[in-house]
Design an enzyme around this catalytic site. Structure first.
Site: not given
Ligand code: MLT
Length: 315
Positions: A232, A261, A280
């Site tokens: 994160r 982001e 991400h």
């Molecule tokens: C997650 O928390 O599982 C990821 O950030 C998923 C995503 O990219 O949607």
């Protein structure tokens, strides 16, 4: 009236088709909805299935008086104001475990990319160059690896790395011990940062972990070390990260997640040659999106048809 479901942040195509044929639900026909369109649709919404692009704020909830359930198609629920949801009687759930292997593999991909400079070498080749001597890298085998956060994803990273004969130290106040013979617990975060060759972060973002990777920890890393964050944004002090990378106090870093982001136009991280960045993408594999989608579809059905809330996440 059937519950009206919106899936604004993208979804596996086949599962979206399947969701649309569910006779118990009315699903908005687009699986990608921008924020202004979402605001128009919210007054009708009973359920939302989101990824990281939509942030559930009190203002957004004000527009959705009929909303009953928000499913985070993924792991982290830091983009959902869970207290505000609770106050409005909106339930929150996620799809635990469904994308963990992909997130772990992405962290390892970033490690390899930083260590072998493959992203830089690729860019150089595409400029028509052949700079063999510029891209001497470092092996992953036999390295000391610090895993910060030893939950599901951190443990998958450790298992997948086993073939590289690592010495793994993990930091996680919630995990007492683990069965992997090559992984040992360490409670002193600074010891890990000052002694490991590779640090990989796998911690959720919450008030207790925000900014936990401080300037002091980054400055304690050895000059040859690298830092990976596919967990994160907001966990790492990004200003300090820019400073240690710019002054080559550490070898490099690989980041998939950022405090803001998408990145702001003037974000200094973009100027760093020793930082590999991806937008991400940790959960963005075909397999993970199928698993996440299957779970979300099942959970929608259970909640709206059978009155059964699965995988609730509380504030
Ligand atoms: C997650 O928390 O599982 C990821 O950030 C998923 C995503 O990219 O949607």
């Amino acid at each position: 009236m059937k519950p009206f479901i919106i899936v604004p942040d993208g979804f596996d195509k086949n599962l979206f088709k399947q969701l649309q044929t569910n006779s118990n639900l009315e699903v908005h026909p687009e699986s990608k909805v921008d924020q202004s369109k979402l605001k128009e649709l919210l007054p009708k919404a009973s359920g939302l299935v989101i990824r990281s692009a939509t942030t559930i704020t009190p203002d957004l909830l004000e527009l959705a008086p009929n909303l009953k359930l928000v499913i985070r198609a993924g792991e982290g629920t830091d983009n959902i104001d869970k207290k505000a949801c609770g106050a409005k009687g909106v339930k929150v759930a996620n799809t635990p475990g469904a994308n963990n292997n992909s997130a772990a593999e992405h962290a390892i991909a970033l490690m390899m990319t930083v260590l072998r400079k493959t992203a830089e070498a690729d860019a150089s080749m595409k400029r028509g160059e052949w700079e063999k001597s510029k891209f001497t890298g470092v092996e992953l085998a036999d390295k000391k690896i610090g895993i910060i956060g030893f939950g599901r994803i951190g443990q998958i990273v450790a298992k997948r790395l086993a073939g590289f004969d690592p010495e793994i130290t993990f930091f996680d106040p919630m995990v007492e011990k683990c069965d992997l013979p090559y992984a040992k617990k360490e409670s002193d975060l600074k010891k890990i940062f000052s002694s490991c060759d590779i640090i990989s972060i796998h911690v959720p973002l919450m008030p207790a972990t925000k900014g936990m990777i401080t300037r002091e920890l980054l400055e304690a890393m050895p000059a040859h070390a690298i830092l990976i964050n596919a967990a994160r944004g907001g966990l790492v002090d990004e200003e300090a990260l820019v400073d240690v990378l710019k002054s080559n106090k550490i070898r490099g870093a690989g980041f998939d997640v950022f405090a803001t982001e998408p990145l702001d136009a003037n974000n200094k991280l973009k100027d760093l040659g020793n930082l590999v960045m991806t937008p991400h993408l940790g959960a963005s594999t075909e397999e993970a999106q199928v698993r996440v989608g299957q779970m979300a579809v099942h959970q929608l059905n259970e909640f709206f048809v059978n009155n059964n809330l699965l995988n609730e996440v509380k504030a």
